[in-house]
Design an enzyme around this catalytic site. Structure first.
Site, PDB file in Angstrom:
ATOM      1  N   SER A 144       0.856  -1.111  -0.004  1.00 17.89           N
ATOM      2  CA  SER A 144       0.497   0.013   0.082  1.00 17.89           C
ATOM      3  C   SER A 144       0.879   1.633   0.034  1.00 17.89           C
ATOM      4  CB  SER A 144      -0.837  -0.122   1.180  1.00 17.89           C
ATOM      5  OG  SER A 144      -1.953   1.191   1.330  1.00 17.89           O
ATOM      6  N   TYR A 158      -2.150  -2.054  10.533  1.00  8.51           N
ATOM      7  CA  TYR A 158      -2.227  -1.971   9.170  1.00  8.51           C
ATOM      8  C   TYR A 158      -0.668  -1.566   8.461  1.00  8.51           C
ATOM      9  CZ  TYR A 158      -3.889  -1.982   4.156  1.00  8.51           C
ATOM     10  OH  TYR A 158      -4.225  -1.927   2.762  1.00  8.51           O
TER      11      TYR A 158
HETATM   12  N1  LIG Z   1      -8.175  -0.634  -1.513  1.00  3.91           N
HETATM   13  C1  LIG Z   1      -8.137   0.069  -0.432  1.00  3.91           C
HETATM   14  O1  LIG Z   1      -8.716   1.767  -0.747  1.00  3.91           O
HETATM   15  C2  LIG Z   1      -6.296  -0.912  -0.712  1.00  3.91           C
HETATM   16  C3  LIG Z   1      -5.636   0.398  -0.719  1.00  3.91           C
HETATM   17  C4  LIG Z   1      -4.233   0.009  -0.710  1.00  3.91           C
HETATM   18  C5  LIG Z   1      -3.570  -1.420  -0.162  1.00  3.91           C
HETATM   19  N2  LIG Z   1      -4.743  -2.573  -0.447  1.00  3.91           N
HETATM   20  C6  LIG Z   1      -5.074  -3.841  -0.576  1.00  3.91           C
HETATM   21  O2  LIG Z   1      -5.600  -4.517  -1.261  1.00  3.91           O
HETATM   22  C7  LIG Z   1      -5.862  -5.644  -0.739  1.00  3.91           C
HETATM   23  C8  LIG Z   1      -7.025  -6.213  -1.694  1.00  3.91           C
HETATM   24  O3  LIG Z   1      -7.921  -5.309  -0.946  1.00  3.91           O
HETATM   25  P1  LIG Z   1      -9.688  -5.177  -1.447  1.00  3.91           P
HETATM   26  O4  LIG Z   1      -9.607  -3.433  -1.278  1.00  3.91           O
HETATM   27  O5  LIG Z   1      -9.723  -4.743  -2.214  1.00  3.91           O
HETATM   28  O6  LIG Z   1     -10.245  -5.330  -0.091  1.00  3.91           O
HETATM   29  P2  LIG Z   1     -11.613  -6.454   0.307  1.00  3.91           P
HETATM   30  O7  LIG Z   1     -12.044  -6.082   1.408  1.00  3.91           O
HETATM   31  O8  LIG Z   1     -13.033  -5.532  -0.533  1.00  3.91           O
HETATM   32  O9  LIG Z   1     -11.258  -7.651  -0.454  1.00  3.91           O
HETATM   33  C9  LIG Z   1     -10.290  -8.686   1.154  1.00  3.91           C
HETATM   34  C10 LIG Z   1     -10.384 -10.427   0.458  1.00  3.91           C
HETATM   35  O10 LIG Z   1      -9.657 -10.810   0.823  1.00  3.91           O
HETATM   36  C11 LIG Z   1     -10.898 -11.842   2.093  1.00  3.91           C
HETATM   37  N3  LIG Z   1      -9.631 -12.272   3.226  1.00  3.91           N
HETATM   38  C12 LIG Z   1      -9.560 -11.904   4.872  1.00  3.91           C
HETATM   39  N4  LIG Z   1      -9.150 -12.322   5.439  1.00  3.91           N
HETATM   40  C13 LIG Z   1      -8.904 -12.600   4.123  1.00  3.91           C
HETATM   41  C14 LIG Z   1      -7.411 -14.175   4.625  1.00  3.91           C
HETATM   42  N5  LIG Z   1      -7.855 -14.109   6.416  1.00  3.91           N
HETATM   43  N6  LIG Z   1      -7.759 -15.580   4.106  1.00  3.91           N
HETATM   44  C15 LIG Z   1      -7.986 -15.300   2.675  1.00  3.91           C
HETATM   45  N7  LIG Z   1      -9.008 -14.707   2.273  1.00  3.91           N
HETATM   46  C16 LIG Z   1      -9.174 -13.758   2.940  1.00  3.91           C
HETATM   47  C17 LIG Z   1     -11.508 -11.485   2.195  1.00  3.91           C
HETATM   48  O11 LIG Z   1     -12.574 -11.981   2.600  1.00  3.91           O
HETATM   49  C18 LIG Z   1     -12.291 -10.320   0.663  1.00  3.91           C
HETATM   50  O12 LIG Z   1     -12.578 -11.268  -0.285  1.00  3.91           O
HETATM   51  C19 LIG Z   1      -5.446  -5.955   0.401  1.00  3.91           C
HETATM   52  O13 LIG Z   1      -4.302  -6.983   1.315  1.00  3.91           O
HETATM   53  C20 LIG Z   1      -5.795  -3.979   0.938  1.00  3.91           C
HETATM   54  O14 LIG Z   1      -4.804  -4.190   1.833  1.00  3.91           O
HETATM   55  C21 LIG Z   1      -5.867  -2.355  -0.769  1.00  3.91           C
END
Ligand SMILES: NC(=O)c1ccc[n+]([C@@H]2O[C@H](COP(=O)([O-])OP(=O)(O)OC[C@H]3O[C@@H](n4cnc5c(N)ncnc54)[C@H](O)[C@@H]3O)[C@@H](O)[C@H]2O)c1
Length: 261
Positions: A144, A158
């Site tokens: 991130s 985080y």
């Molecule tokens: N959305 C943002 O703004 C953003 C920004 C920077 C980084 N990210 C990173 O991108 C990645 C995806 O984020 P997103 O926004 O799509 O999140 P999201 O919450 O929409 O989706 C995350 C998915 O991960 C699954 N998950 C959670 N814990 C789990 C586990 N222990 N084992 C297996 N699956 C698990 C959930 O069921 C969900 O389907 C994450 O690592 C997040 O930190 C997101």
């Protein structure tokens, strides 16, 4: 349309958000995709949706923070397709009680580290031998922009977990650079997914966040999927150990444009 033809790609956390859109794009580019997720309700439904679009997709239930489940997830890919070429360690969590340095509960710290950092390591730990057996591949780890710069609203666990993902990715990249495995970290800015929905549900808070984004909008999951595709495919064949930033200009800005305030 065929940048991942013949490839087997495993995407963790692919039941929704960035992971789902990436699995969808990888499949459209010819990959056989494995959707791994801890959500056993949404996971199979997401695979059904992908298949309805013509994707070669399969679901495996896995909590990436658990060593045995991470191993089983990779075994599933190998037993189903006999290879693993692309691994997107995307699953991550952002609990509401992850806050300031003094306030965050120890149990929350441990949970976040378990999924966001140990989960990425375990994916690599089991994925790398499978990739070596498959003739090499590309690992993409979800970091991130908070791995690169501090946020005014602290989410200490985080942020620390994403910093760990970035430095670990560099180490893995160097370790395997001569053995056909590339590893890169993706550093998205705020993306419009369920992860951020709660955080941005309040209009004033949403507006305050937008001030810091030069482009003045959230990113879309599909925009991160395209970056992941670049890292997954041979288009990025000389890239390893890098942090790919996709953030609407946030990390480039000292102040945001006046007319956007
Ligand atoms: N959305 C943002 O703004 C953003 C920004 C920077 C980084 N990210 C990173 O991108 C990645 C995806 O984020 P997103 O926004 O799509 O999140 P999201 O919450 O929409 O989706 C995350 C998915 O991960 C699954 N998950 C959670 N814990 C789990 C586990 N222990 N084992 C297996 N699956 C698990 C959930 O069921 C969900 O389907 C994450 O690592 C997040 O930190 C997101």
């Amino acid at each position: 349309m065929d940048r991942l033809a013949g490839k087997v790609a495993l995407v963790t956390g692919a039941a929704g958000g960035i992971g789902f859109e990436t699995a969808r794009l990888f499949a459209a580019e010819g990959a056989r995709v494995i959707v791994a997720d801890a959500d056993t309700t949404k996971g199979p439904l997401s695979v059904e949706a992908l298949r309805a679009e013509g994707a070669d997709a399969a679901f495996v239930a896995a909590d990436v923070s658990d060593d045995e489940q991470a191993r089983a997830m990779v075994d599933f890919a190998m037993s189903t397709h006999g290879a693993l070429h692309v691994l997107f360690n995307n699953a991550g969590i952002m609990p509401a009680d992850d806050g300031g340095t003094l306030e965050t509960p120890v149990s929350t710290w441990d949970r976040v580290m378990g999924v966001n950092l140990r989960g990425v390591w375990l994916g690599c730990r089991h994925g790398i031998p499978a990739m070596l057996e498959s003739g090499g591949g590309s690992i993409i780890n979800a970091a991130s922009i908070v791995a690169l710069m501090g946020a005014a609203t602290a989410q200490i666990a985080y942020t620390a977990s994403k910093g760990g993902v970035l430095s670990m990715t560099r180490e893995i990249a160097v370790e395997y650079a001569r053995r056909g495995i590339r590893a890169n970290a993706l550093c998205p800015g705020p993306i419009d997914t369920p992860l951020l929905a709660e955080l941005l549900s309040e209009p004033a808070q949403r507006a305050r966040r937008f001030v810091h984004i030069p482009m003045g909008r959230l990113g879309q999951a599909t925009e991160i999927a395209k970056a992941a595709l670049f890292l997954a495919s041979d288009d990025s064949s000389f890239m390893t150990g890098s942090a790919m930033v996709v953030d609407g200009g946030i990390t480039a800005a000292y102040v945001t444009p006046e007319d956007e305030r």
